[in-house]
Scaffold this motif. Structure first.
Motif, PDB file in Angstrom:
ATOM      1  N   ASP A   1     -20.756   1.918  15.474  1.00 26.56           N
ATOM      2  CA  ASP A   1     -19.439   1.273  15.508  1.00 26.56           C
ATOM      3  C   ASP A   1     -18.375   2.214  16.058  1.00 26.56           C
ATOM      4  O   ASP A   1     -18.535   3.440  16.039  1.00 26.56           O
ATOM      5  CB  ASP A   1     -19.022   0.837  14.095  1.00 26.56           C
ATOM      6  CG  ASP A   1     -20.061  -0.016  13.400  1.00 26.56           C
ATOM      7  OD1 ASP A   1     -20.854  -0.657  14.117  1.00 26.56           O
ATOM      8  OD2 ASP A   1     -20.075  -0.040  12.157  1.00 26.56           O
ATOM      9  N   ILE A   2     -17.278   1.610  16.521  1.00 22.47           N
ATOM     10  CA  ILE A   2     -16.068   2.371  16.812  1.00 22.47           C
ATOM     11  C   ILE A   2     -15.187   2.278  15.572  1.00 22.47           C
ATOM     12  O   ILE A   2     -14.785   1.182  15.177  1.00 22.47           O
ATOM     13  CB  ILE A   2     -15.311   1.814  18.034  1.00 22.47           C
ATOM     14  CG1 ILE A   2     -16.139   1.996  19.303  1.00 22.47           C
ATOM     15  CG2 ILE A   2     -13.962   2.503  18.193  1.00 22.47           C
ATOM     16  CD1 ILE A   2     -15.477   1.468  20.551  1.00 22.47           C
ATOM     17  N   VAL A   3     -14.915   3.416  14.962  1.00 18.90           N
ATOM     18  CA  VAL A   3     -14.135   3.456  13.727  1.00 18.90           C
ATOM     19  C   VAL A   3     -12.829   4.205  13.990  1.00 18.90           C
ATOM     20  O   VAL A   3     -12.847   5.362  14.419  1.00 18.90           O
ATOM     21  CB  VAL A   3     -14.916   4.146  12.592  1.00 18.90           C
ATOM     22  CG1 VAL A   3     -14.085   4.181  11.316  1.00 18.90           C
ATOM     23  CG2 VAL A   3     -16.245   3.424  12.346  1.00 18.90           C
ATOM     24  N   THR A   4     -11.711   3.539  13.727  1.00 25.81           N
ATOM     25  CA  THR A   4     -10.392   4.130  13.958  1.00 25.81           C
ATOM     26  C   THR A   4      -9.660   4.233  12.623  1.00 25.81           C
ATOM     27  O   THR A   4      -9.333   3.219  12.012  1.00 25.81           O
ATOM     28  CB  THR A   4      -9.563   3.278  14.931  1.00 25.81           C
ATOM     29  OG1 THR A   4     -10.322   3.033  16.115  1.00 25.81           O
ATOM     30  CG2 THR A   4      -8.267   3.977  15.294  1.00 25.81           C
ATOM     31  N   LYS A   5      -9.429   5.461  12.166  1.00 26.19           N
ATOM     32  CA  LYS A   5      -8.763   5.661  10.873  1.00 26.19           C
ATOM     33  C   LYS A   5      -7.282   5.318  10.980  1.00 26.19           C
ATOM     34  O   LYS A   5      -6.650   5.543  12.009  1.00 26.19           O
ATOM     35  CB  LYS A   5      -8.920   7.101  10.383  1.00 26.19           C
ATOM     36  CG  LYS A   5     -10.335   7.454   9.942  1.00 26.19           C
ATOM     37  CD  LYS A   5     -10.398   8.827   9.319  1.00 26.19           C
ATOM     38  CE  LYS A   5      -9.629   8.879   7.992  1.00 26.19           C
ATOM     39  NZ  LYS A   5     -10.280   8.047   6.950  1.00 26.19           N
ATOM     40  N   LEU A   6      -6.754   4.748   9.922  1.00 29.55           N
ATOM     41  CA  LEU A   6      -5.324   4.424   9.861  1.00 29.55           C
ATOM     42  C   LEU A   6      -4.526   5.705   9.680  1.00 29.55           C
ATOM     43  O   LEU A   6      -4.579   6.349   8.625  1.00 29.55           O
ATOM     44  CB  LEU A   6      -5.060   3.458   8.705  1.00 29.55           C
ATOM     45  CG  LEU A   6      -3.603   3.038   8.501  1.00 29.55           C
ATOM     46  CD1 LEU A   6      -3.072   2.333   9.737  1.00 29.55           C
ATOM     47  CD2 LEU A   6      -3.481   2.127   7.285  1.00 29.55           C
ATOM     48  N   ASP A   7      -3.814   6.098  10.713  1.00 28.63           N
ATOM     49  CA  ASP A   7      -3.068   7.349  10.717  1.00 28.63           C
ATOM     50  C   ASP A   7      -1.724   7.099  11.391  1.00 28.63           C
ATOM     51  O   ASP A   7      -1.678   6.673  12.545  1.00 28.63           O
ATOM     52  CB  ASP A   7      -3.859   8.409  11.477  1.00 28.63           C
ATOM     53  CG  ASP A   7      -3.197   9.779  11.453  1.00 28.63           C
ATOM     54  OD1 ASP A   7      -1.978   9.850  11.173  1.00 28.63           O
ATOM     55  OD2 ASP A   7      -3.883  10.767  11.734  1.00 28.63           O
ATOM     56  N   PRO A   8      -0.614   7.358  10.694  1.00 28.26           N
ATOM     57  CA  PRO A   8       0.716   7.128  11.284  1.00 28.26           C
ATOM     58  C   PRO A   8       0.913   7.839  12.622  1.00 28.26           C
ATOM     59  O   PRO A   8       1.650   7.355  13.479  1.00 28.26           O
ATOM     60  CB  PRO A   8       1.671   7.688  10.226  1.00 28.26           C
ATOM     61  CG  PRO A   8       0.900   7.644   8.948  1.00 28.26           C
ATOM     62  CD  PRO A   8      -0.527   7.898   9.318  1.00 28.26           C
ATOM     63  N   LYS A   9       0.228   8.962  12.827  1.00 28.16           N
ATOM     64  CA  LYS A   9       0.443   9.743  14.037  1.00 28.16           C
ATOM     65  C   LYS A   9      -0.194   9.103  15.279  1.00 28.16           C
ATOM     66  O   LYS A   9       0.149   9.481  16.400  1.00 28.16           O
ATOM     67  CB  LYS A   9      -0.098  11.165  13.845  1.00 28.16           C
ATOM     68  CG  LYS A   9       0.694  11.971  12.822  1.00 28.16           C
ATOM     69  CD  LYS A   9       0.170  13.394  12.753  1.00 28.16           C
ATOM     70  CE  LYS A   9       0.991  14.208  11.745  1.00 28.16           C
ATOM     71  NZ  LYS A   9       0.518  15.622  11.654  1.00 28.16           N
ATOM     72  N   VAL A  10      -1.136   8.184  15.072  1.00 28.22           N
ATOM     73  CA  VAL A  10      -1.783   7.573  16.234  1.00 28.22           C
ATOM     74  C   VAL A  10      -1.312   6.143  16.465  1.00 28.22           C
ATOM     75  O   VAL A  10      -1.745   5.486  17.415  1.00 28.22           O
ATOM     76  CB  VAL A  10      -3.325   7.590  16.087  1.00 28.22           C
ATOM     77  CG1 VAL A  10      -3.820   9.012  15.945  1.00 28.22           C
ATOM     78  CG2 VAL A  10      -3.781   6.725  14.925  1.00 28.22           C
ATOM     79  N   ILE A  11      -0.408   5.660  15.608  1.00 27.30           N
ATOM     80  CA  ILE A  11       0.102   4.295  15.767  1.00 27.30           C
ATOM     81  C   ILE A  11       1.124   4.263  16.903  1.00 27.30           C
ATOM     82  O   ILE A  11       2.055   5.062  16.937  1.00 27.30           O
ATOM     83  CB  ILE A  11       0.741   3.792  14.467  1.00 27.30           C
ATOM     84  CG1 ILE A  11      -0.323   3.664  13.365  1.00 27.30           C
ATOM     85  CG2 ILE A  11       1.430   2.444  14.684  1.00 27.30           C
ATOM     86  CD1 ILE A  11       0.243   3.261  12.013  1.00 27.30           C
ATOM     87  N   LYS A  12       0.946   3.324  17.813  1.00 30.63           N
ATOM     88  CA  LYS A  12       1.888   3.144  18.922  1.00 30.63           C
ATOM     89  C   LYS A  12       2.939   2.124  18.530  1.00 30.63           C
ATOM     90  O   LYS A  12       2.610   1.061  17.991  1.00 30.63           O
ATOM     91  CB  LYS A  12       1.150   2.675  20.174  1.00 30.63           C
ATOM     92  CG  LYS A  12       0.098   3.645  20.683  1.00 30.63           C
ATOM     93  CD  LYS A  12      -0.637   3.095  21.877  1.00 30.63           C
ATOM     94  CE  LYS A  12      -1.727   4.054  22.354  1.00 30.63           C
ATOM     95  NZ  LYS A  12      -2.478   3.502  23.514  1.00 30.63           N
TER      96      LYS A  12
ATOM     97  N   VAL B   1       0.841  -1.197   0.000  1.00 35.57           N
ATOM     98  CA  VAL B   1       0.000   0.000   0.000  1.00 35.57           C
ATOM     99  C   VAL B   1       0.877   1.249   0.000  1.00 35.57           C
ATOM    100  O   VAL B   1       1.800   1.374   0.807  1.00 35.57           O
ATOM    101  CB  VAL B   1      -0.922   0.015   1.237  1.00 35.57           C
ATOM    102  CG1 VAL B   1      -1.774   1.288   1.259  1.00 35.57           C
ATOM    103  CG2 VAL B   1      -1.823  -1.210   1.239  1.00 35.57           C
ATOM    104  N   LYS B   2       0.560   2.182  -0.890  1.00 34.46           N
ATOM    105  CA  LYS B   2       1.301   3.438  -0.951  1.00 34.46           C
ATOM    106  C   LYS B   2       0.960   4.297   0.261  1.00 34.46           C
ATOM    107  O   LYS B   2      -0.166   4.281   0.754  1.00 34.46           O
ATOM    108  CB  LYS B   2       0.949   4.187  -2.233  1.00 34.46           C
ATOM    109  CG  LYS B   2       1.343   3.444  -3.513  1.00 34.46           C
ATOM    110  CD  LYS B   2       0.935   4.253  -4.736  1.00 34.46           C
ATOM    111  CE  LYS B   2       1.306   3.519  -6.014  1.00 34.46           C
ATOM    112  NZ  LYS B   2       0.882   4.277  -7.225  1.00 34.46           N
ATOM    113  N   ALA B   3       1.925   5.082   0.710  1.00 38.73           N
ATOM    114  CA  ALA B   3       1.746   5.913   1.895  1.00 38.73           C
ATOM    115  C   ALA B   3       0.575   6.874   1.748  1.00 38.73           C
ATOM    116  O   ALA B   3      -0.167   7.117   2.706  1.00 38.73           O
ATOM    117  CB  ALA B   3       3.036   6.691   2.190  1.00 38.73           C
ATOM    118  N   GLU B   4       0.390   7.413   0.537  1.00 36.52           N
ATOM    119  CA  GLU B   4      -0.694   8.374   0.337  1.00 36.52           C
ATOM    120  C   GLU B   4      -2.089   7.726   0.377  1.00 36.52           C
ATOM    121  O   GLU B   4      -3.113   8.416   0.431  1.00 36.52           O
ATOM    122  CB  GLU B   4      -0.524   9.112  -0.998  1.00 36.52           C
ATOM    123  CG  GLU B   4      -0.445   8.220  -2.218  1.00 36.52           C
ATOM    124  CD  GLU B   4       0.994   7.859  -2.596  1.00 36.52           C
ATOM    125  OE1 GLU B   4       1.230   7.624  -3.790  1.00 36.52           O
ATOM    126  OE2 GLU B   4       1.860   7.827  -1.688  1.00 36.52           O
TER     127      GLU B   4
END
Length: 355
Positions: A285-296, A265-268
């Motif tokens: 639902d609980i929906v969590t967007k894929l965002d590099p800034k929230v990844i632990k 998958v491309k970063a963009e």
């Protein structure tokens, strides 16, 4: 700006759940450090009754089960006597089956699982009653015909014998379709504050290294009737995902994770992906967007580390890899066992409850 999107849920007064009452019995021969006979009763996967050949006594495993004596003062006495009789019966059956299977020594188990299910919205019910020997199906009761199914030649003798006892089979059908359902509803009422509660999880995105899959981890939810999955542009992903098992937490809640492989998958395009958590009976639902800034993650660029820190992180990483490796090994081992025997989950439940 990047954001973590969580849709808060509104819980209806009567969440729809398929409730279940199950009793598991295991008689064993040649198993060291394990009771010869064990009985466990569960409501919605919560153990509420226990008996084993060491204690020789049926006991409550939940405080709310003490309420049962209001309906039946002799409940625990009767449960103990029934289990004691089954203990002797099942011990004899192991001896009989060893002869049928032309066995002499070794480790052997004779197991029973029976109970019922009830959908609290539709009212649909189901009953089940089956036996296993040495981890394989041995006999199963057919509710429609009130006869027994023998999947192995060694069980045919018992099938014919039990089929002839039409009165007993009628009693079992009545129990599984009526009495069992009544008791299930009673237990749910006794333990209403815990069994019928709804708890929402915390959802986190985790990643070991930049090249590792991203894990969506939900922990602290109850009940365990949930869906956790990845979507792309709002559509569920079926490829490049790896679903983990639902696991117990020490506080009685559950946890589950699902991995997403982003290697192609491309970063963009990351913004097109989301992790979705759904809880049975909950409208949103609980929906969590894929965002590099929230990844632990515990990953740090090597250039930013001093030698002492590198050493410390290496130790932590080795420990983490060992833990993850063991978890993956246990997961794969469990999948392999399940492919071999349908009684594996049964045995894992009993093992976890005893140890």
């Amino acid at each position: 700006p990047s954001t973590l999107v969580i849709t808060f849920l509104f819980v209806p007064l009567c969440p729809t759940v398929l409730h279940a009452l199950r009793y598991f019995s295991t008689a064993s021969s040649g198993v060291p450090n394990f009771p010869e006979f064990v009985v466990v009763g569960l409501v919605d996967d919560v153990q509420m009754v226990h008996y084993d050949s060491n204690t020789q006594r049926a006991e409550a495993k939940q405080g709310w089960m003490e309420k049962v004596t209001a309906d039946d003062p002799r409940y625990w006495e009767k449960e103990t006597q029934v289990s004691k009789r089954d203990q002797e019966t099942y011990k004899d059956r192991i001896s009989t089956l060893k002869k049928r299977f032309n066995q002499t020594g070794g480790v052997h188990t004779y197991q029973r699982m029976y109970g019922c299910e009830w959908d609290d919205e539709t009212g649909v019910t189901n009953g089940f009653y089956q036996f296993g020997y040495d981890g394989e199906d041995f006999l199963a009761f057919d509710l429609k015909t009130k006869t027994w199914i023998a999947p192995t030649p060694q069980a045919v003798i018992t099938k014919h014998e039990w089929d002839r006892d039409a009165d007993q089979n009628e009693r079992w059908k009545n129990y599984l379709t009526q009495e069992c359902i009544d008791w299930l509803k009673k237990y749910l009422d006794y333990g209403r504050s815990s069994l019928l509660r709804t708890e929402l999880p915390s959802v986190s995105l985790l990643q070991k290294t930049p090249s590792s899959p991203v894990t969506c981890h939900a922990s602290g939810f109850y009940p365990n009737k949930i869906m956790l999955f990845w979507t792309r542009d709002g559509e569920e992903l079926l490829e490049d995902v790896d679903h983990g098992e639902i696991l117990h937490n020490h506080d009685g809640t559950f946890q589950k994770s699902v991995d997403l492989d982003l290697s192609s998958v491309k970063a963009e395009d990351w913004g097109r992906y989301s992790c979705v958590f759904q809880l049975s009976g909950v409208k949103k639902d609980i929906v969590t967007k894929l965002d590099p800034k929230v990844i632990k993650t515990n990953w740090v660029k090597p250039s930013d580390l001093t030698i002492p820190i590198i050493t410390a992180v290496a130790v932590i990483a080795v420990s983490l890899i060992a833990c993850i490796g063991f978890r993956v090994y246990k997961k794969k081992q469990g999948e392999e066992l399940k492919s071999i025997s349908p009684w594996t989950e049964f045995n894992h439940k009993i093992r976890d409850m005893l140890f």
